[in-house]
Design a protein around this motif. Structure first.
Motif, PDB file in Angstrom:
ATOM      1  N   CYS A 170       0.830  -1.213   0.000  1.00 45.60           N
ATOM      2  CA  CYS A 170       0.000   0.000   0.000  1.00 45.60           C
ATOM      3  C   CYS A 170       0.865   1.264   0.000  1.00 45.60           C
ATOM      4  CB  CYS A 170      -0.941  -0.002   1.197  1.00 45.60           C
ATOM      5  SG  CYS A 170      -2.220  -1.286   1.138  1.00 45.60           S
ATOM      6  N   VAL A 171       1.947   1.245   0.758  1.00 41.23           N
ATOM      7  CA  VAL A 171       2.849   2.395   0.774  1.00 41.23           C
ATOM      8  C   VAL A 171       3.472   2.601  -0.599  1.00 41.23           C
ATOM      9  CG1 VAL A 171       5.025   3.259   1.708  1.00 41.23           C
ATOM     10  CG2 VAL A 171       3.334   2.257   3.243  1.00 41.23           C
ATOM     11  N   PHE A 172       3.881   1.507  -1.226  1.00 43.12           N
ATOM     12  CA  PHE A 172       4.488   1.603  -2.561  1.00 43.12           C
ATOM     13  C   PHE A 172       3.487   2.140  -3.573  1.00 43.12           C
ATOM     14  CE2 PHE A 172       5.724  -0.265  -6.672  1.00 43.12           C
ATOM     15  CZ  PHE A 172       7.001   0.261  -6.779  1.00 43.12           C
ATOM     16  N   HIS A 173       2.242   1.684  -3.507  1.00 49.32           N
ATOM     17  CA  HIS A 173       1.218   2.196  -4.419  1.00 49.32           C
ATOM     18  C   HIS A 173       0.957   3.681  -4.176  1.00 49.32           C
ATOM     19  CE1 HIS A 173      -0.711  -2.022  -5.245  1.00 49.32           C
ATOM     20  NE2 HIS A 173       0.523  -1.910  -5.695  1.00 49.32           N
ATOM     21  N   SER A 174       1.001   4.096  -2.920  1.00 46.52           N
ATOM     22  CA  SER A 174       0.781   5.511  -2.615  1.00 46.52           C
ATOM     23  C   SER A 174       1.921   6.376  -3.143  1.00 46.52           C
ATOM     24  CB  SER A 174       0.625   5.703  -1.105  1.00 46.52           C
ATOM     25  OG  SER A 174      -0.472   4.956  -0.606  1.00 46.52           O
ATOM     26  N   ILE A 175       3.142   5.862  -3.015  1.00 51.61           N
ATOM     27  CA  ILE A 175       4.300   6.618  -3.499  1.00 51.61           C
ATOM     28  C   ILE A 175       4.276   6.726  -5.018  1.00 51.61           C
ATOM     29  CG2 ILE A 175       6.824   6.605  -3.663  1.00 51.61           C
ATOM     30  CD1 ILE A 175       6.890   5.304  -0.912  1.00 51.61           C
ATOM     31  N   CYS A 176       3.858   5.633  -5.675  1.00 51.77           N
ATOM     32  CA  CYS A 176       3.860   5.587  -7.141  1.00 51.77           C
ATOM     33  C   CYS A 176       2.576   6.134  -7.762  1.00 51.77           C
ATOM     34  CB  CYS A 176       4.086   4.154  -7.622  1.00 51.77           C
ATOM     35  SG  CYS A 176       5.688   3.471  -7.177  1.00 51.77           S
ATOM     36  N   ALA A 177       1.696   6.736  -6.960  1.00 55.19           N
ATOM     37  CA  ALA A 177       0.468   7.315  -7.524  1.00 55.19           C
ATOM     38  C   ALA A 177       0.863   8.361  -8.560  1.00 55.19           C
ATOM     39  CB  ALA A 177      -0.365   7.948  -6.403  1.00 55.19           C
ATOM     40  N   PRO A 178       0.173   8.411  -9.697  1.00 55.00           N
ATOM     41  CA  PRO A 178      -1.056   7.699 -10.071  1.00 55.00           C
ATOM     42  C   PRO A 178      -0.824   6.507 -11.010  1.00 55.00           C
ATOM     43  CG  PRO A 178      -0.758   9.566 -11.513  1.00 55.00           C
ATOM     44  CD  PRO A 178       0.471   9.494 -10.657  1.00 55.00           C
ATOM     45  N   LEU A 179       0.292   5.833 -10.896  1.00 54.52           N
ATOM     46  CA  LEU A 179       0.611   4.739 -11.808  1.00 54.52           C
ATOM     47  C   LEU A 179      -0.139   3.460 -11.476  1.00 54.52           C
ATOM     48  CD1 LEU A 179       4.469   5.265 -12.182  1.00 54.52           C
ATOM     49  CD2 LEU A 179       2.627   6.080 -13.663  1.00 54.52           C
ATOM     50  N   TYR A 180      -0.740   3.382 -10.283  1.00 56.40           N
ATOM     51  CA  TYR A 180      -1.522   2.215  -9.900  1.00 56.40           C
ATOM     52  C   TYR A 180      -2.981   2.632  -9.730  1.00 56.40           C
ATOM     53  CZ  TYR A 180       2.598  -0.671  -8.952  1.00 56.40           C
ATOM     54  OH  TYR A 180       3.751  -1.400  -9.073  1.00 56.40           O
ATOM     55  N   LYS A 181      -3.872   1.707 -10.047  1.00 52.65           N
ATOM     56  CA  LYS A 181      -5.286   1.958  -9.810  1.00 52.65           C
ATOM     57  C   LYS A 181      -5.527   2.078  -8.311  1.00 52.65           C
ATOM     58  CE  LYS A 181      -9.911   0.228 -10.833  1.00 52.65           C
ATOM     59  NZ  LYS A 181     -10.708  -0.843 -11.491  1.00 52.65           N
ATOM     60  N   VAL A 182      -6.265   3.101  -7.910  1.00 54.44           N
ATOM     61  CA  VAL A 182      -6.415   3.420  -6.495  1.00 54.44           C
ATOM     62  C   VAL A 182      -7.506   2.541  -5.893  1.00 54.44           C
ATOM     63  CG1 VAL A 182      -6.870   5.243  -4.825  1.00 54.44           C
ATOM     64  CG2 VAL A 182      -5.719   5.783  -6.974  1.00 54.44           C
ATOM     65  N   THR A 183      -7.163   1.846  -4.832  1.00 56.46           N
ATOM     66  CA  THR A 183      -8.120   1.067  -4.051  1.00 56.46           C
ATOM     67  C   THR A 183      -8.264   1.691  -2.666  1.00 56.46           C
ATOM     68  OG1 THR A 183      -6.395  -0.440  -3.266  1.00 56.46           O
ATOM     69  CG2 THR A 183      -7.558  -1.046  -5.299  1.00 56.46           C
ATOM     70  N   LEU A 184      -9.264   1.225  -1.934  1.00 54.46           N
ATOM     71  CA  LEU A 184      -9.517   1.814  -0.615  1.00 54.46           C
ATOM     72  C   LEU A 184      -8.326   1.682   0.336  1.00 54.46           C
ATOM     73  CD1 LEU A 184     -12.785   1.915   1.329  1.00 54.46           C
ATOM     74  CD2 LEU A 184     -10.757   1.186   2.536  1.00 54.46           C
ATOM     75  N   PRO A 185      -7.664   0.517   0.430  1.00 57.05           N
ATOM     76  CA  PRO A 185      -6.502   0.454   1.336  1.00 57.05           C
ATOM     77  C   PRO A 185      -5.405   1.439   0.965  1.00 57.05           C
ATOM     78  CG  PRO A 185      -7.219  -1.748   0.726  1.00 57.05           C
ATOM     79  CD  PRO A 185      -7.987  -0.802  -0.135  1.00 57.05           C
ATOM     80  N   ASP A 186      -5.242   1.708  -0.344  1.00 58.49           N
ATOM     81  CA  ASP A 186      -4.179   2.621  -0.774  1.00 58.49           C
ATOM     82  C   ASP A 186      -4.450   4.044  -0.314  1.00 58.49           C
ATOM     83  OD1 ASP A 186      -3.000   0.458  -1.992  1.00 58.49           O
ATOM     84  OD2 ASP A 186      -3.807   0.897  -3.978  1.00 58.49           O
ATOM     85  N   PHE A 187      -5.652   4.559  -0.614  1.00 58.45           N
ATOM     86  CA  PHE A 187      -5.892   5.951  -0.220  1.00 58.45           C
ATOM     87  C   PHE A 187      -6.146   6.072   1.276  1.00 58.45           C
ATOM     88  CE2 PHE A 187     -10.356   4.887  -1.435  1.00 58.45           C
ATOM     89  CZ  PHE A 187     -11.018   5.278  -0.284  1.00 58.45           C
ATOM     90  N   PHE A 188      -6.598   4.995   1.925  1.00 57.81           N
ATOM     91  CA  PHE A 188      -6.757   5.064   3.376  1.00 57.81           C
ATOM     92  C   PHE A 188      -5.395   5.185   4.060  1.00 57.81           C
ATOM     93  CE2 PHE A 188      -7.538   3.470   7.642  1.00 57.81           C
ATOM     94  CZ  PHE A 188      -8.751   4.064   7.968  1.00 57.81           C
ATOM     95  N   LEU A 189      -4.420   4.414   3.589  1.00 58.61           N
ATOM     96  CA  LEU A 189      -3.082   4.527   4.158  1.00 58.61           C
ATOM     97  C   LEU A 189      -2.456   5.869   3.820  1.00 58.61           C
ATOM     98  CD1 LEU A 189      -0.763   3.196   5.702  1.00 58.61           C
ATOM     99  CD2 LEU A 189       0.036   2.247   3.536  1.00 58.61           C
ATOM    100  N   ALA A 190      -2.697   6.365   2.609  1.00 51.93           N
ATOM    101  CA  ALA A 190      -2.165   7.684   2.256  1.00 51.93           C
ATOM    102  C   ALA A 190      -2.757   8.765   3.151  1.00 51.93           C
ATOM    103  CB  ALA A 190      -2.464   7.991   0.786  1.00 51.93           C
ATOM    104  N   ASP A 191      -4.034   8.613   3.533  1.00 53.40           N
ATOM    105  CA  ASP A 191      -4.624   9.556   4.490  1.00 53.40           C
ATOM    106  C   ASP A 191      -3.920   9.490   5.842  1.00 53.40           C
ATOM    107  OD1 ASP A 191      -6.602  10.905   3.024  1.00 53.40           O
ATOM    108  OD2 ASP A 191      -7.939   9.179   3.123  1.00 53.40           O
ATOM    109  N   GLN A 192      -3.516   8.280   6.238  1.00 59.51           N
ATOM    110  CA  GLN A 192      -2.786   8.164   7.504  1.00 59.51           C
ATOM    111  C   GLN A 192      -1.435   8.893   7.424  1.00 59.51           C
ATOM    112  OE1 GLN A 192      -4.749   6.561   9.834  1.00 59.51           O
ATOM    113  NE2 GLN A 192      -6.075   6.477   8.031  1.00 59.51           N
ATOM    114  N   LEU A 193      -0.805   8.798   6.271  1.00 57.25           N
ATOM    115  CA  LEU A 193       0.506   9.439   6.114  1.00 57.25           C
ATOM    116  C   LEU A 193       0.394  10.958   6.163  1.00 57.25           C
ATOM    117  CD1 LEU A 193       2.110   7.174   3.360  1.00 57.25           C
ATOM    118  CD2 LEU A 193       2.377   7.030   5.841  1.00 57.25           C
ATOM    119  N   THR A 194      -0.753  11.513   5.738  1.00 62.55           N
ATOM    120  CA  THR A 194      -0.900  12.969   5.816  1.00 62.55           C
ATOM    121  C   THR A 194      -0.927  13.470   7.261  1.00 62.55           C
ATOM    122  OG1 THR A 194      -3.324  12.744   5.735  1.00 62.55           O
ATOM    123  CG2 THR A 194      -2.168  13.048   3.644  1.00 62.55           C
TER     124      THR A 194
END
Length: 799
Positions: A552-576
């Motif tokens: 999930c962290v890797f997908h968040s870092i590589c956004a928008p190259l991966y299709k966004v799923t709920l775990p990805d943006f939920f973890l990205a919200d935690q990082l904010t």
């Protein structure tokens, strides 16, 4: 445990509205009981009077003489108009019959004792009972149709897999296809229509044929069983079987099916995203290699596991509701002193809900198919995958968590006492220690606090039955409970506090004061230890959860190259909410990379490189969320994602201006930072309360909240909204620079960062509660599983 509580505990959370409303029916029975008690305070005494007994004898003699009643042991024809379900109509309180409305079958109950005292309440009870049963039966029918269609799709996928496996493993050898053919479902509609038109028992025969033809392993030793079933089923079933055989005869040759399938690119990578953006056609041709075969088998294995879990839940749904109707009717007989449960349950047993066996037969065939093709015919291994054992709470985890919690409390107390007793902050190096060492150790405090809040979230999600494991997509049995998260958080806290005490002891002890370099390296060693544990490839310390988080962290870092799923943006919200932790990590690089740890002086903070990275590090989490919103806007065409991206853009601007004001101390930057921060905070607060939490609905059943609430206390939601607003504006400290006499500047920064983490923890619970309720509204209990093959349906139509 009473049945009502057990019934609620075993419900599928997302299907809760489709279950029988057992609680409301019980409340109607209580009203009936109160009504009868008011009209007849002592029914047993009234029934035992000589007058009542003589009246019952006269009625019994009259009915027997007139021939209106029959012996219970006498065999009664099913076509008699005076009987229903093998019981005399005249002795019954209800009549249940089926009604066809809008091409759908429903059931209605006629209450024959409405003229008696309390009959109005009983009539209302049976109306509600019929509504609940029709709701349950309709939902069950729809779900059975869905799984049968999915079984047909999986069947085609299995045909393609077997052919693919032959091409890879035995490309030259002739293969016995009849021994490997796997049928998961057939044309159920055709067989059921034929059987229904042939005889009054067509429904049951249809179910039997569909179950036998649902998932069929065509083996030579199964022909005998089929012949027995044909003899039992009669001429009608023989006709349907001939039709089924004729349909199979039109199927393509064993390996020719590969000419009708293409590969689905279900796994998205940055390369596939870039190719899609450049309109480069994906490669869909089949490449017969061992690597592709393993990928296809892995995808189909996962699809079978999810499909089997759906069948299990559907079977449990039917069983629980049937049992609930049986329980509530027994309660009715007891309360109303009637014998109506037999007639009603006879209808339930003869309905689709009570007599359908498609799901059971389908489960058996899925087990056979999965064990044969995915478990090397090892039943124990296959069933362990299909039916994983529920996770058992181990006492050693609770014990270890308690030990670490006690150690954490003891170390915190020791740290406070040592600091106060030795007056470390009053010494000349105290201020220098706070400027250099405190930011290094505060990062572990942010991590531990976030983990504690997440553990609290898990506890309350479980308490209020929020299906967080399904929402996040955890594999069954791998999700962490709140005890495991508390164990990890207290473990990190013990390591960090032990390191802090060791550092202070080395500073205060003249014998070890010469080893300043070793003293300064303790935080770095601890950070490296945590990174090694996080990246450890061995199956220790919850490897599946660590791997899931890293992905999930890797997908968040590589956004928008991966299709966004709920775990990805939920973890990205935690990082904010971990901006201060990112700044501490930046200080690690500065402090140890520039060699400042050798003299305990920070010289890199004044460099231009550090100032530039101060902007970048603080904006990286928000920038990642902005890119995720843009990707979702492109994929989903949802304008709300554009507004969400605008929210994060305003936050990026406000954070950048606050940093500029902190570094330059310019009044102009202060004004701009205040304006943009206020706008961003208002926008973000509105988004939290209205969009993410679904609250502040004026026309809701719960004023200013939402229609459905999981927490029974409405005040909790209002308190959470007030706290969210207050904590959202904690950034005012960075602009107005509040000074507290008993707090160091670094301590104030840590407190503000901790308040944001607490706000995020509160946000997490209500955000997932709203997501869960959205799934409940759509009866969405399973995620769609990508399949490896794309079958060309049009090709067969032209044959």
């Amino acid at each position: 445990m009473k049945f009502g509580k057990e019934f609620l505990a075993q419900m599928v959370p997302e299907w809760r509205a489709a279950y029988m409303d057992y609680g409301y029916l019980k409340s109607l029975l209580k009203e009936i009981q109160l009504s009868k008690h008011r009209n007849n305070p002592d029914p047993l005494a009234a029934a035992s009077t000589p007058h009542s007994q003589a009246r019952k004898r006269r009625l019994a003699l009259y009915r027997t003489f007139s021939g209106l009643t029959k012996s219970r042991h006498a065999q009664q024809p099913s076509s008699s108009s005076s009987t229903f379900g093998g019981v005399d109509i005249e002795s019954q309180a209800i009549l249940v019959h089926s009604v066809n409305e809008n091409d759908s079958e429903s059931y209605q109950t006629t209450f024959l004792m409405a003229a008696e005292e309390g009959g109005v309440q009983e009539l209302e009870y049976f109306k509600k009972l019929d509504n609940e049963f029709n709701k349950v039966d309709k939902f069950y029918r729809s779900k059975v149709d869905e799984v049968m269609k999915e079984a047909a799709v999986l069947n085609k996928q299995m045909d393609a897999l077997i052919a693919f496996r032959i091409k890879v493993e035995n490309p030259q050898r002739m293969f016995d296809w009849s021994g490997e053919m796997t049928r998961l479902a057939s044309d159920v509609a055709t067989s059921s229509a034929a059987l229904a038109a042939a005889s009054p028992h067509g429904a049951r025969a249809s179910r039997r044929v569909r179950a036998m033809d649902a998932i069929e392993e065509r083996r030579s030793n199964s022909s005998g069983d089929e012949e027995k079933d044909d003899k039992k089923s009669g001429d009608v079933e023989m006709e349907v079987m001939k039709k089924s055989e004729s349909r199979r005869g039109t199927r393509p040759a064993p390996l020719d099916i590969l000419d009708r399938v293409k590969m689905n690119h279900t796994v998205e990578t940055p390369c596939s995203t870039i190719k899609g953006f450049l309109n480069v056609a994906p490669q869909t041709e089949l490449k017969f290699s061992r690597v592709n075969l393993n990928k296809v088998e892995e995808q189909l294995r996962g699809a079978f596991v999810v499909f089997y879990q759906k069948l299990r839940l559907l079977k449990s749904y039917g069983f629980l509701n049937t049992l609930a109707f049986s329980k509530i009717m027994k309660k009715y007989d007891k309360v109303a002193s009637r014998d109506a449960s037999k007639s009603y349950m006879n209808m339930v047993d003869n309905s689709h809900l009570g007599s359908s066996d498609e799901v059971t037969k389908l489960m058996e065939r899925v087990e056979t198919t999965f064990i044969k093709h995915f478990s090397n015919s090892n039943r124990r291994k296959g069933m362990a995958v299909l039916r994983p054992k529920p996770k058992v709470e181990r006492h050693r985890i609770t014990f270890a968590m308690g030990c670490f919690a006690g150690c954490t409390a003891a170390l915190i107390l020791a740290l406070v006492l040592i600091t106060r007793a030795r007056k470390i902050m009053d010494e000349p190096g105290g201020s220098q220690y706070m400027e250099n060492m405190f930011p290094l150790y505060s990062m572990f405090g942010f991590i531990v606090l976030h983990m504690l809040m997440y553990a609290g979230n898990i506890y309350f999600w479980r308490r209020f039955r929020v299906n967080y494991s399904f929402i996040f997509g955890f594999k069954q049995g791998t999700e962490l409970g709140y005890r495991e998260v508390l164990l990890l958080s207290f473990g990190v806290a013990v390591l960090a506090l032990a390191s802090v005490l060791s550092n202070l002891d080395m500073e205060m002890d003249p014998k070890t004061k010469d080893y300043k370099e070793l003293t300064e390296l303790l935080p770095l060693f601890l950070l490296l230890l945590l990174i090694v544990i996080l990246l450890c490839p061995f199956n220790i310390i919850y490897r599946s959860s660590r791997y899931f988080s890293l992905v999930c962290v890797f997908h968040s870092i590589c956004a928008p190259l991966y299709k966004v799923t709920l775990p990805d943006f939920f973890l990205a919200d935690q990082l904010t909410s971990q901006v201060e932790a990112f700044r501490s990590l930046q200080f690690y690089i500065c402090y140890y990379g520039w060699g400042d740890y050798k003299v305990r002086e920070t010289t890199c903070r004044s460099s231009d490189v550090f100032k530039i990275f101060s902007f970048l590090v603080a904006c990286i989490p928000f920038w990642s969320r902005l890119l995720q919103c843009i990707r979702r806007l492109v994929d989903e065409k949802d304008p709300m994602q554009g507004y969400n991206g605008l929210k994060f853009f305003l936050i990026i601007v406000s954070v950048s201006m606050r940093i500029a004001h902190t570094l330059t101390d310019d009044v102009n930057w202060k004004v701009l930072a205040g304006i943009f921060s206020i706008v961003a905070a208002i926008f973000a607060t509105y988004w939290d309360l209205v969009v993410d939490w679904g609250l502040l609905q004026r026309r809701s059943k719960n004023r200013w909240l939402r229609d459905k609430l999981l927490v029974p206390y409405k005040s909790v939601y209002f308190i959470a909204m007030v706290l969210n607003v207050l904590l959202r504006f904690a950034w005012l400290q960075t602009v107005l620079k509040f000074n507290v006499s008993f707090m160091h500047r670094q301590t104030m920064i840590t407190v503000v960062g901790s308040l944001e983490i607490i706000r995020r923890g509160i946000w997490n619970f209500f955000r997932l509660e709203n997501e869960h309720l959205n799934n409940v509204g759509k009866y969405r209990a399973f995620k769609s599983v990508p399949l490896p093959f794309n079958y060309d349906e049009d090709h067969d139509k032209h044959l």
